[in-house]
Design an enzyme around this catalytic site. Structure first.
Site, PDB file in Angstrom:
ATOM      1  CG  PHE A   9     -27.305 -51.527 -18.956  1.00 45.06           C
ATOM      2  CD1 PHE A   9     -28.315 -51.413 -18.563  1.00 45.06           C
ATOM      3  CD2 PHE A   9     -27.675 -50.654 -20.362  1.00 45.06           C
ATOM      4  CE1 PHE A   9     -30.021 -50.232 -18.460  1.00 45.06           C
ATOM      5  CE2 PHE A   9     -28.367 -50.299 -20.278  1.00 45.06           C
ATOM      6  CZ  PHE A   9     -29.558 -49.961 -20.011  1.00 45.06           C
ATOM      7  CG  ASP A  56     -23.331 -54.583 -26.452  1.00 48.11           C
ATOM      8  OD1 ASP A  56     -22.959 -53.070 -26.447  1.00 48.11           O
ATOM      9  OD2 ASP A  56     -24.302 -55.131 -25.028  1.00 48.11           O
ATOM     10  CE  LYS A 112     -24.548 -46.022 -24.068  1.00 52.21           C
ATOM     11  NZ  LYS A 112     -24.912 -44.933 -23.633  1.00 52.21           N
TER      12      LYS A 112
END
Length: 465
Positions: free
Chosen positions: A150, A239, A268
């Protein structure tokens, strides 16, 4: 102008779900109401949420990992108030930002081997930027990514998404994106070799620990993957949007595996939970391939990417993490929490495995061996694969005030992403609640299986039409 946010919130709090149902995502409201998640949260503080009646909940979702510092950390809030009061000349565009320079300096000090930073607004934007930087730096088109990955839901990021439910109906997606199995060096080398014939592979982008199922790499996987990328002239892109900034008990998850990427993606938690911010850290030579002449100084950018509020939030977040030793706490408290949860595996046959690092933990459930439980399990599974997890999640929220989520569509995995600030009482709260709810799931005929039959009925109805 008379604007009073407190009054607006007080007067219209009861309209929250109706407004969203009318003007925004009505299907999300339906999901919340069906599962009993329409709690009406009114306040957040640290790792806890409070509903309109003042009841306290423990948030193990933390905004998909955004609230590493917990909600409304006073130091970050104070930094943002200072930005507003300073009346800084933000986003001049034909100028550079002091706060962006300071945040870049502080980030790079924590990222050995990285030399330049590009700021943007989100993790998905960071992924989009990484695709452009990789293609420009190598002169190659192909991007390798992993099954179950993802990386975001914008067009380029979606093209690297390893889960079909997110991709369905949006094609054709970005060409030259090739999916390979996670944790499979043979498959990676084969894809790199195939690309090497035509000098096609620009980069391999990978989550050090896969977020969708908390799937762990073998100890040598990431370091060997980086070595293979360099052998075939491709970039190794980590990532760390969910795993970075202390989540796994190291500043980067890559540190557990002794690997130095060519690019690192962050977002985030860097926001402090207030102002969206994303970052791509990379080697100087990669950066210089994109911004190679003065007439290309603006060839890639993001209008709000270096806004003062986001940069100040990032600076304050890094300082809080250092002062409160949150990376170290994520390591020690996360290890203790995982050890406690792993003990439950021997006690409950429905719980198959507990895995993860730091404050990123996955609990995987599976079919039982006993006949009564097996029949009940298959009833749920025939309605919808992975539905059993809702039988755990709903009473966790309803009866124990713990908020968390299934790890992905059709998944038997519940993922925990608590704030890095949880304390010993929170840890005991988590373990006790899971122990009781999973134990209840082993009692055929109990209230939890009444819920299970209701869920199966809804699932079969949805399947039929």
């Amino acid at each position: 102008m008379t604007f009073d946010l407190s009054s607006i919130l007080a007067e219209r709090q009861g309209e929250k779900y109706a407004l969203n149902e009318k003007y925004l995502n009505a299907q999300l409201v339906r999901v919340l109401k069906t599962l009993g998640y329409d709690v009406n949260f009114a306040r957040g503080q640290g790792p806890h949420l409070y509903d309109v009646a003042g009841r306290r909940y423990l948030d193990l979702l933390s905004g998909f990992g955004v609230f590493a510092l917990g909600r409304n950390h006073p130091a970050v809030a104070a930094a943002l108030r200072q930005v507003l009061e300073a009346q800084l000349p933000g986003l001049v565009q034909l100028d550079v930002s002091l706060l962006a320079g300071i945040l870049a300096e502080k980030l790079l000090a924590r990222l050995p081997g990285m030399e330049r930073i590009f700021f943007c607004n989100s993790g998905a934007e960071a992924v989009e930027a990484a695709i452009k930087f990789a293609r420009m730096a190598t002169g190659r088109p192909r991007i390798l990514y992993c099954d179950q990955a993802f990386h975001g839901l914008t067009y380029g990021a979606l093209s690297l998404n390893g889960t079909e439910v997110f991709r369905k109906g949006f094609g054709p997606l970005l060409p030259e994106c090739v999916k390979i199995p996670f944790n499979d060096l043979t498959a990676l080398e084969a894809a790199l070799k195939a690309g090497a014939k035509e000098s096609e592979v620009a980069a391999f982008i990978v989550e050090p620990i896969q977020g969708k199922g908390v799937y762990m790499p073998d100890d040598n996987y990431l370091a060997e993957a980086a070595r293979l990328c360099r052998k075939y002239g491709a970039l190794f892109v980590a990532d760390e949007i969910q795993t970075g900034l202390g989540r796994t008990g190291r500043f980067l998850a890559c540190e557990h595996y002794g690997v130095e990427p060519d690019m690192v993606l962050l977002a985030k938690a860097l926001s402090g939970g207030f102002v969206p911010v994303g970052a791509v850290a990379m080697k100087h030579w990669i950066f210089a391939k994109l911004f190679d002449r003065m007439d290309r100084a603006l060839v890639h950018g993001s209008t709000f990417g270096k806004n003062d509020m986001a940069m100040a939030a990032g600076i304050a977040t890094l300082e809080v993490m250092e002062e409160e030793k949150l990376v170290e706490k994520a390591d020690s408290r996360g290890s203790a929490l995982m050890a406690d949860l792993q003990k439950l595996v021997a006690q409950h046959e429905l719980l198959k495995e507990v895995r993860g690092r730091g404050m990123m933990i996955g609990l995987e459930f599976g079919a039982p061996k006993s006949l009564k439980l097996k029949a009940a399990w298959h009833l749920l599974d025939s309605a919808k694969r992975g539905l059993f997890c809702q039988m755990v999640l709903i009473p966790l929220l309803r009866d124990h005030q713990i908020l968390c989520q299934v790890s992905g569509d059709d998944s038997y995995i519940i993922k925990l992403l608590p704030s890095l600030t949880i304390d010993e009482a929170d840890r005991q709260w988590i373990v006790s609640a899971f122990d009781q709810v999973i134990g209840d799931c082993h009692q055929i005929g109990g209230a939890v299986w009444d819920l299970g039959r209701s869920l199966a009925k809804h699932g079969l109805k949805a399947k039929a039409g």
